[in-house]
Design a protein around this motif. Structure first.
Motif, short mmCIF file in Angstrom:
data_model
loop_
_atom_site.label_atom_id
_atom_site.label_comp_id
_atom_site.label_asym_id
_atom_site.label_seq_id
_atom_site.Cartn_x
_atom_site.Cartn_y
_atom_site.Cartn_z
N SER A 1 0.88 -0.69 0.06
CA SER A 1 -0.19 0.25 -0.32
C SER A 1 1.09 1.29 0.09
O SER A 1 0.02 2.39 0.35
N ASP B 1 3.96 -0.95 3.51
CA ASP B 1 2.88 0.21 4.12
C ASP B 1 4.18 0.97 4.52
O ASP B 1 5.40 1.02 4.47
N ARG C 1 0.36 -2.69 13.52
CA ARG C 1 0.05 -1.59 12.82
C ARG C 1 -1.49 -1.04 13.03
O ARG C 1 -1.93 -1.06 11.68
N ASN C 2 -3.07 -2.02 12.72
CA ASN C 2 -3.87 -2.54 13.21
C ASN C 2 -4.24 -1.07 14.24
O ASN C 2 -4.80 0.14 13.76
N VAL D 1 -2.83 2.46 12.00
CA VAL D 1 -2.93 2.81 10.69
C VAL D 1 -4.13 3.36 11.58
O VAL D 1 -4.33 4.15 10.30
N TYR E 1 -9.37 -5.92 12.92
CA TYR E 1 -8.95 -5.94 11.54
C TYR E 1 -9.49 -7.32 10.56
O TYR E 1 -8.50 -8.27 10.66
N GLN F 1 -7.77 -1.46 4.70
CA GLN F 1 -6.49 -0.95 3.32
C GLN F 1 -7.71 -0.49 2.37
O GLN F 1 -6.68 0.82 1.95
N LYS G 1 -8.45 4.25 2.18
CA LYS G 1 -7.43 4.96 1.67
C LYS G 1 -7.42 6.22 0.16
O LYS G 1 -7.62 6.55 0.50
#
Ligand code: ARG
Length: 459
Positions: free
Chosen positions: A24, A84, A110-111, A114, A318, A323, A326
């Motif tokens: 991403s 990412d 990362r959950n 982000v 999640y 993803q 965005k």
């Protein structure tokens, strides 16, 4: 080789296709500033709670600033292998400060990372949308003040209905756009809670302090449920909804500008700044900016439906589906901001053509309602009967190819004997608009009062 961030249990690296579908970084690099701000807040908290040593925290926080300046300077090399923005930043941090970088990800995933970054970004876009709306409202208000008694036709079904004023029409949009600002403000207030510290989904066993990180990032409080924190994107959906409604409003004004600037209407002339010519037809001046603004709901509504559809039926917490949030939001936000800015430019440049609008308002029997009202007021007719008499007079005028005020008194009286010369007073468009004195009506006095209120509110 296998991934340095999660490669412990992997023997080989991902297939090239896996990287292509999974990475991403090409778009989420737009979250760099938010990612680094959130990481710096998280690191400070890890230090304050004694989870990570002050020396390591100092190195992490300092190093993150270096990464940020590299990104801002355009010196940063983004890598798709690192998926990412989160892993790109952390990996560069490791190159800069060594193993201490590995402590940054303590009590974090990362959950929640982000979710935090994206909330911060969308929050900033709410502010930008409110600013853009305010600029546009100011431009429309200036038009309203200058044209508070400039008569134009009001339309229903795009057929001339009753005379209104240019100022009244401009202020109609000011009202709509103010509600749009309210929607962005409401969305911003609701989204302003921090997901940071929710970790992967369940919270963490480390003694973190979520109040502090929330505060450091300008959030009102930490989100109360870690599953909710990492798995909802309703804040983005609210932003997109508000954006879609705003874009709808802009598209209506854009369409009016397109229509009004045609040779057939000539109600306005658009500035050269927001028009283009034709490479083959030398006479052309096309309202391209207005047309593009008219088109933006295509993308923005698309983004809203796309994200609603991504989120629909997703089990907690999640999933990588998310993803896909965005690009939609980025594109919608970009579309909205450029539309707002271009519309503000067009709204301040547009020159209403008073004579043309006046003539159009006078034509098309636009004061027929005034005539019917007069029959009610002066002759005591029931409105339905007055409507009928007026309809007959319109029919007569139409057959004769004239406007209502061009009928003779004799012709008037043959539809109703009680009609007197006084009736001609209400047939003029100035008298018509001046009489619409009810609160919120189009009378110049009302319009000026509303404009004054807006002048104070937008100061
Ligand atoms: N790039 C990811 C996204 O935008 C970040 C979160 C990844 N989390 C994970 N468990 N793989 O959603």
């Amino acid at each position: 080789g296998s991934n340095t961030m999660w490669g412990g249990r992997f023997a080989t690296g991902p297939d090239a296709l896996m990287q292509a579908i999974n990475a991403s970084i090409d778009f989420d690099k737009r979250l760099a500033a938010e990612d680094i701000a959130a990481s710096r807040a998280h690191a400070a908290m890890l230090g304050a709670t004694g989870i990570v040593s002050d020396t390591d925290v100092a190195a992490i926080r300092e190093g993150l600033l270096t990464v940020l300046s590299e990104i801002e300077a355009g010196d940063f090399v983004f890598s798709r292998e690192l998926e990412d923005i989160h892993m790109n930043v952390e990996s560069r941090l490791r190159e800069l400060i060594g193993t201490a970088a590995g402590r940054l990800h303590t009590a974090r995933s990362r959950n929640d990372q982000v979710a935090t970054d994206f909330r911060l970004w969308v929050r900033g876009q709410c502010d930008a949308a409110i600013d853009g709306l305010t600029e546009l409202m100011r431009a429309l208000l200036a038009q309203a003040e200058a044209g508070a008694d400039m008569v134009m036709p009001g339309f229903t079904h795009l057929q001339v209905a009753q005379p209104v004023t240019w100022g009244h029409h401009m202020l109609a949009y000011v009202e709509m756009l103010d509600r749009d600002r309210g929607r962005f403000r409401d969305a911003r207030a609701r989204m302003n809670e921090s997901p940071l510290g929710a970790a992967a989904l369940a919270g963490t066993s480390f003694p973190i302090d979520r109040e502090t990180t929330a505060q450091a990032l300008g959030f009102d409080r930490p989100m109360a449920n870690s599953l909710d924190a990492v798995s909802d994107r309703d804040f983005a959906l609210e932003f997109l909804s508000a954006a879609a409604i705003t874009a709808t409003h802009l598209s209506r004004f854009a369409e009016e500008l397109v229509i009004w600037s045609t040779a057939q209407f000539r109600f306005v002339s658009l500035s050269d700044r927001f028009s283009t010519g034709s490479s083959i037809m030398p006479q052309k001046k096309n309202p391209d900016a207005a047309e593009l603004i008219r088109a933006k709901p295509g993308r923005i509504n698309g983004a809203l439906v796309a994200l609603l559809t991504v989120m629909k039926g997703l089990p907690l917490a999640y999933s990588k589906d998310m993803q896909e949030d965005k690009e939609q939001v980025f594109d919608a936000a970009d579309s909205l901001m450029i539309a707002l800015a271009a519309m503000a430019g067009m709204a301040s440049d547009v020159v209403p053509q008073a004579e043309r609008m006046h003539a159009a308002a006078a034509a098309g029997f636009s004061t027929a309602t005034d005539l019917a009202d007069w029959l009610v007021r002066r002759l005591g007719l029931p409105f339905r009967e007055a409507h009928h008499v007026t309809g007959a007079l319109v029919k007569r005028a139409e057959a004769k190819g004239v406007d209502l005020h061009e009928l003779t008194l004799g012709e008037m009286q043959s539809e109703h004997p009680g009609i007197t010369r006084e009736v001609y007073d209400v047939l003029g468009v100035e008298n018509s608009v001046a009489s619409r004195m009810s609160y919120g009506g189009t009378a110049p006095e009302q319009v000026r009062a509303q404009a004054a209120r807006w002048r104070a509110a937008l100061a």
